[in-house]
Design an enzyme around this catalytic site. Structure first.
Site, mmCIF file in Angstrom:
data_model
loop_
_atom_site.group_PDB
_atom_site.id
_atom_site.type_symbol
_atom_site.label_atom_id
_atom_site.label_comp_id
_atom_site.label_asym_id
_atom_site.label_seq_id
_atom_site.Cartn_x
_atom_site.Cartn_y
_atom_site.Cartn_z
ATOM 1 N N LYS A 147 0.848 -1.209 0.000
ATOM 2 C CA LYS A 147 0.000 0.000 0.000
ATOM 3 C C LYS A 147 0.880 1.254 0.000
ATOM 4 O O LYS A 147 0.584 2.234 -0.678
ATOM 5 C CB LYS A 147 -0.920 -0.004 1.229
ATOM 6 C CG LYS A 147 -2.009 -1.065 1.135
ATOM 7 C CD LYS A 147 -2.760 -1.261 2.455
ATOM 8 C CE LYS A 147 -3.750 -2.426 2.315
ATOM 9 N NZ LYS A 147 -4.453 -2.762 3.563
ATOM 10 N N GLN B 183 -4.213 -1.462 9.852
ATOM 11 C CA GLN B 183 -4.227 -2.788 9.240
ATOM 12 C C GLN B 183 -4.848 -3.813 10.191
ATOM 13 O O GLN B 183 -4.470 -3.908 11.352
ATOM 14 C CB GLN B 183 -2.782 -3.188 8.863
ATOM 15 C CG GLN B 183 -2.665 -4.517 8.148
ATOM 16 C CD GLN B 183 -3.325 -4.524 6.768
ATOM 17 O OE1 GLN B 183 -3.430 -3.481 6.110
ATOM 18 N NE2 GLN B 183 -3.778 -5.682 6.332
ATOM 19 N N ASP C 70 -10.975 3.169 4.650
ATOM 20 C CA ASP C 70 -11.439 1.777 4.516
ATOM 21 C C ASP C 70 -12.964 1.724 4.412
ATOM 22 O O ASP C 70 -13.522 0.736 3.930
ATOM 23 C CB ASP C 70 -11.061 0.971 5.768
ATOM 24 C CG ASP C 70 -9.720 0.269 5.667
ATOM 25 O OD1 ASP C 70 -9.408 -0.241 4.584
ATOM 26 O OD2 ASP C 70 -9.018 0.221 6.694
HETATM 27 N N1 GUN Z 1 -7.027 -6.563 6.575
HETATM 28 C C1 GUN Z 1 -7.472 -7.315 5.539
HETATM 29 N N2 GUN Z 1 -8.108 -6.548 4.620
HETATM 30 C C2 GUN Z 1 -8.060 -5.280 5.089
HETATM 31 C C3 GUN Z 1 -8.526 -4.047 4.589
HETATM 32 O O1 GUN Z 1 -9.137 -3.939 3.513
HETATM 33 N N3 GUN Z 1 -8.265 -2.952 5.384
HETATM 34 C C4 GUN Z 1 -7.608 -3.040 6.578
HETATM 35 N N4 GUN Z 1 -7.438 -1.917 7.281
HETATM 36 N N5 GUN Z 1 -7.155 -4.182 7.063
HETATM 37 C C5 GUN Z 1 -7.372 -5.299 6.314
#
Ligand code: GUN
Length: 312
Positions: free
Chosen positions: A52, A96, A119
């Site tokens: 990311k 995350q 998100d």
């Molecule tokens: N863990 C797995 N998928 C995601 C996501 O789309 N966003 C976040 N913040 N954590 C994750």
């Protein structure tokens, strides 16, 4: 001929399209800024966050990379989120998931300023999505809408079946598919671990979204002729023992040569024989999740500065 939907190519075109909006923001003196917060030493989570970060760099989004010791007190994470909420130079915050067991994920997600919740997981943003007034569509389901559209498939009036009811994918996916809006208007069924006769349901799908986190649980027998099959699963299967090491629904495109291989929730070879269009793993949904995070970060920056950015 079955179309293999190329998530990498669609994600690249999303990133290219973002440049207009990023230039618009730059002209007004703003660089979109995303803070990623990692409180985990899980190698997969570390990989996701670093991907990311590099995506951000590629398109001209500033990325702040915050690591918190997974053994630290939960208050350290909450304090970090509070600081990022108060920092006007930060437009998007991503914590995350999963966080360690001693931290409440629900509490963390509620602590993020909903205007910075790129998100789309904060209850305010979930509520807005359900109400048909989404501020930030969650990245994976939004990316899937774009993939379906890229395959030239119109969802209107179709039978859509979503397998999986997670907060991150299954629930928001179903919500987007039922919206009275482009990419919606589908007659939508959500299946889960207690669903009886799953195959009967999946065989009724014109559009099948597999997001259960179970390796290759959907095979060709469960797919209708000509269906559009979207595979959200990213499961690490040990190549020596063929045992599953766990599964996630994330943007994992690396790590394939480290003693495991990535398989989806769909048995690709048999499903491909039946499907009209299908996403591969890797290279399908994963890159789209990451592209839509960039999209939401740019959108957030525009909203926070009252700039009507050019996003499709
Ligand atoms: N863990 C797995 N998928 C995601 C996501 O789309 N966003 C976040 N913040 N954590 C994750």
């Amino acid at each position: 001929m079955t179309e293999i939907i190329d998530g990498n190519a669609v994600a690249q075109s999303i990133r290219d399209d973002l440049s207009t909006a990023i230039d618009q923001l730059a002209d007004a003196g703003h660089t979109p800024t995303l803070a990623t917060v990692l409180m985990s030493d899980d190698p997969a989570s570390e990989t996701y966050v670093s991907m990311k970060q590099s995506d951000c760099e590629e398109v001209g989004i500033e990325a702040l990379d915050i690591d918190i010791d997974p053994e630290a007190d939960a208050s350290e994470l909450y304090d970090t989120v509070s600081e990022l909420n108060a920092d006007e130079s930060v437009n998007g915050i991503l914590v995350q998931m999963p966080v360690p067991d001693h931290v409440s994920d629900r509490q963390v997600l509620r602590a993020i300023d909903p205007r910075k919740d790129v998100d789309g997981f904060h209850p305010e943003n979930v509520g807005r999505l359900v109400a048909g007034d989404a501020r930030y569509k969650p990245c994976t389901p939004h990316g899937i809408q774009k993939l379906i559209d890229s395959a030239g498939v119109d969802t209107e009036g179709k039978e859509a079946v979503v397998v999986g009811r997670s907060d991150i994918v299954g629930k928001p996916m179903a919500n987007l598919l039922i919206q009275k809006a482009p990419g919606g208007n589908a007659t939508t069924t959500v299946c889960h671990s207690r669903t009886e006769d799953l195959a009967e349901k999946t065989r009724s799908a014109d559009i099948l979204v597999a997001a259960a986190g179970v390796p290759e649980m959907i095979d060709g027998e469960m797919v209708a002729e000509g269906a559009t099959v979207i595979d959200v699963g990213i499961n690490r299967v040990d190549v020596s023992e063929q045992g599953s090491e766990g599964s996630q629904t994330e943007s994992d495109e690396a790590d394939t040569d480290k003693g495991y291989e990535l398989v989806g929730d769909v048995e690709f070879e048999s499903a491909k024989e039946k499907a009209g269009a299908i996403t591969p793993v890797p290279g399908g949904v994963g890159p789209m999740t990451r592209a839509m995070l960039l999209y939401n970060t740019v959108k957030a920056t525009g909203l926070q500065h009252d700039i009507d950015v050019d996003l499709s």
